[in-house]
Motif scaffolding. Structure first.
Motif, PDB file in Angstrom:
ATOM      1  N   ARG A 111       0.984  -1.584  -0.191  1.00 24.33           N
ATOM      2  CA  ARG A 111       0.339   0.121  -0.301  1.00 24.33           C
ATOM      3  C   ARG A 111       1.199   1.223   0.347  1.00 24.33           C
ATOM      4  O   ARG A 111       0.718   2.270  -0.810  1.00 24.33           O
ATOM      5  N   ARG A 115       0.931   4.476  -2.782  1.00 26.64           N
ATOM      6  CA  ARG A 115       0.560   5.934  -2.293  1.00 26.64           C
ATOM      7  C   ARG A 115       1.557   6.740  -3.081  1.00 26.64           C
ATOM      8  O   ARG A 115       1.535   7.661  -3.425  1.00 26.64           O
ATOM      9  N   ASP A 256      -7.771   0.217   1.121  1.00 26.87           N
ATOM     10  CA  ASP A 256      -7.354   0.833   1.713  1.00 26.87           C
ATOM     11  C   ASP A 256      -7.382   1.171   3.471  1.00 26.87           C
ATOM     12  O   ASP A 256      -8.526   0.558   4.052  1.00 26.87           O
ATOM     13  N   ARG A 311      -8.143   8.095  -1.763  1.00 26.79           N
ATOM     14  CA  ARG A 311      -8.176   5.725  -1.103  1.00 26.79           C
ATOM     15  C   ARG A 311      -7.071   5.700  -2.146  1.00 26.79           C
ATOM     16  O   ARG A 311      -7.122   5.776  -3.418  1.00 26.79           O
ATOM     17  N   SER A 313      -6.370   1.107  -3.441  1.00 27.33           N
ATOM     18  CA  SER A 313      -6.572  -0.412  -3.203  1.00 27.33           C
ATOM     19  C   SER A 313      -5.666  -0.819  -4.642  1.00 27.33           C
ATOM     20  O   SER A 313      -5.811  -0.552  -5.761  1.00 27.33           O
TER      21      SER A 313
END
Ligand code: OGA
Ligand code: NI
Length: 371
Positions: A111, A115, A256, A311, A313
Motif C-alpha cells: 500500500r 501511494r 485502503d 483512497r 486499493s
C-alpha cells in the motif's frame, strides 16, 4: 443470447483499440486543480449515484472469515470454516479473510509503495501511459466508448502471470523498492489464490484441484489493478468505479486501511464494506460463476468517493489461461441442471469490458444460453 451479434460488434471496435477515443485527463490533475464544481464527464445519471457518501453505521457487513488452521499439510481441515466460505460464495459472492498467511508488513509495504507512486507528479507517470489494447500501465479510463461518463479514478495495471507477460519494464521504478515489493506481493497472492481455489472446489464436492485444472493448471493468469481515487469536489454526483462484476476468476482486494469506499450489491441495496484490519476482500468473478454453473455468484460492486480523503486499493485478479474455453463443469450439469453458459475463452470474454467499460452484470447475463 446474442453472442454472434456481440462478438461482431466487438470485432469492429477492435480496430480502434490502439488508442483512446479522446485525450486522457488524469483525475489526479483535476483533483489537484481545486475545482469548485465537478466536470460534466464525471456526473453520473441520478439512477447510478450513491444515496449517501457518509460512512454507513455498523449494521451490515460482508462475512468475515478467519482462515487460521484451515490449510494443513494433509489437506483442508475445518468443516465450519469451509461451510462459512461456501455460504459466502453462494449468498454474497464476497467475503473478507483474516489469518490468511500473508504477512501484514508486506500488505502495508505494498500500500505504501503504491501511494508514493501515485503521489508523483502526473508528468512523471506519463511514461507509463497505457492503451486500450493491453491496458498495461498508467490509466484513467476503462472502455473506449467516445463521450462515455467517466469514473473518478486513475489506476495502474500490470501482469504477474503468465511469466512471459511479466515485464519489469512495464512496472513502475519509483519508489525504488516498488518492484521488489510488487513481485513478492504477487507471489504471495498467487499462492493464497491457489489455496482458496481448493476450498471453492471441495465445497462443490469436486476434487481439490478441479478449478485450478479448469483454469489451465500452471498456466493461469494473474494481474493487478491498483486504483487511486483522489478527493472529489462533489462526491455525491460521481463514482470512483461504476457498478461492475469482475470478469476474471477470483479477485483478492487489499482495501485502503483508512478510507472506506467499496460497496457490494445485496439484492437491491448497496452494502458499504467495513474492512477488518489486515484482511483481504475475496470475491467470485464471472469465470467462476460460469464454471460453477451459477452456484457461486459474481456480484456487482462499485466504489464511492469522498471530498475529504483520497483512497488507494490493490485489486489482484486470478484468471483462467486466456485462450482455453471456459464453461460449466461437466460434473455440475445434468439434464435437470443444464449448462447456463456456452463455452468462451477469457480473451473473448474480457474484450467486452475492455470496450464497453464497467456496466453492471450485463455481460455475464447476456451469455446465458436460451433454454
Ligand atoms: C476493482 C474493484 C474495488 C475497490 O478494481 O475491480 O472492484 O475498492 N475495486 O477499489
Ligand atoms: Ni471489481
Amino acid at each position: 443470447m446474442n453472442k454472434n451479434k456481440d462478438m461482431k460488434m466487438i470485432e469492429t471496435k477492435k480496430t480502434s483499440m490502439d488508442e483512446w477515443p479522446e485525450p486522457i485527463i488524469r483525475v489526479q490533475s483535476l483533483a489537484e486543480s481545486n475545482l469548485s464544481s465537478l466536470p460534466d464527464r464525471y456526473i453520473k445519471p441520478a439512477s447510478q449515484r450513491a444515496t449517501t457518501t457518509e460512512e454507513a453505521p455498523t449494521a451490515t457487513n460482508i462475512p468475515i472469515i478467519d482462515l487460521e488452521g484451515l490449510f494443513l499439510e494433509d489437506g483442508l481441515s475445518d468443516d465450519v470454516i469451509m461451510a462459512r466460505i461456501s455460504e459466502a460464495c453462494r449468498q454474497w459472492g464476497f467475503f473478507q479473510v483474516v489469518n490468511h498467511g500473508v504477512r501484514p508488513e508486506l500488505m502495508d509495504a505494498a500500500r505504501k509503495n503504491w501511494r508514493e507512486f501515485f503521489h508523483l507528479p502526473v508528468q512523471a507517470k506519463e511514461t507509463y501511459s497505457n492503451s486500450p489494447r493491453t491496458y498495461e500501465g498508467y490509466g484513467s479510463r476503462l472502455g473506449v466508448e467516445k463521450g462515455a461518463i467517466l469514473d473518478w479514478s486513475d489506476y495502474y495495471y500490470l501482469h504477474h502471470l503468465p511469466l512471459h507477460l511479466k515485464d519489469f519494464n512495464k512496472w513502475p521504478s519509483f519508489p525504488p523498492t516498488i518492484r521488489e515489493v510488487i513481485d513478492e506481493y504477487g507471489k504471495e497472492l498467487v499462492n493464497l489464490s491457489g489455496r482458496i481455489m481448493k476450498v471453492l472446489s471441495s465445497n462443490l464436492g469436486l476434487k481439490e484441484d478441479r478449478f485450478q485444472e479448469a483454469f489451465g493448471g500452471e498456466n493461469i493468469g494473474a494481474c493487478m489493478r491498483v486504483n487511486y481515487y483522489p478527493k472529489c469536489p462533489r462526491p455525491e454526483l460521481a463514482l470512483g468505479l461504476s457498478s461492475h462484476s469482475d470478469p476474471g476468476g477470483m479477485t483478492i482486494l487489499l482495501p485502503d486501511d483508512q478510507v472506506f469506499g467499496l460497496q457490494v450489491r445485496k439484492n437491491d441495496t448497496w452494502i458499504t464494506v467495513k474492512p477488518h484490519p489486515h484482511a483481504f476482500i475475496v470475491n467470485i468473478g464471472d469465470q467462476i460463476q460460469i464454471l460453477s454453473n451459477s452456484t457461486y455468484k459474481s456480484v456487482e460492486h462499485r466504489v464511492i468517493v469522498n471530498s475529504e480523503k483520497e483512497r488507494v486499493s490493490l485489486a489482484f485478479f486470478y484468471n483462467p489461461k486466456s485462450d482455453i474455453p471456459i464453461q460449466p463443469l461437466q460434473e455440475l450439469v445434468s439434464t435437470h441442471n443444464p449448462p447456463l453458459y456456452p463455452p468462451m475463452t477469457f480473451d473473448q470474454y474480457r474484450l467486452y469490458i475492455r470496450t464497453q467499460g464497467p456496466q453492471g452484470k450485463s455481460h455475464v447475463e447476456s451469455h446465458i444460453s436460451p433454454r
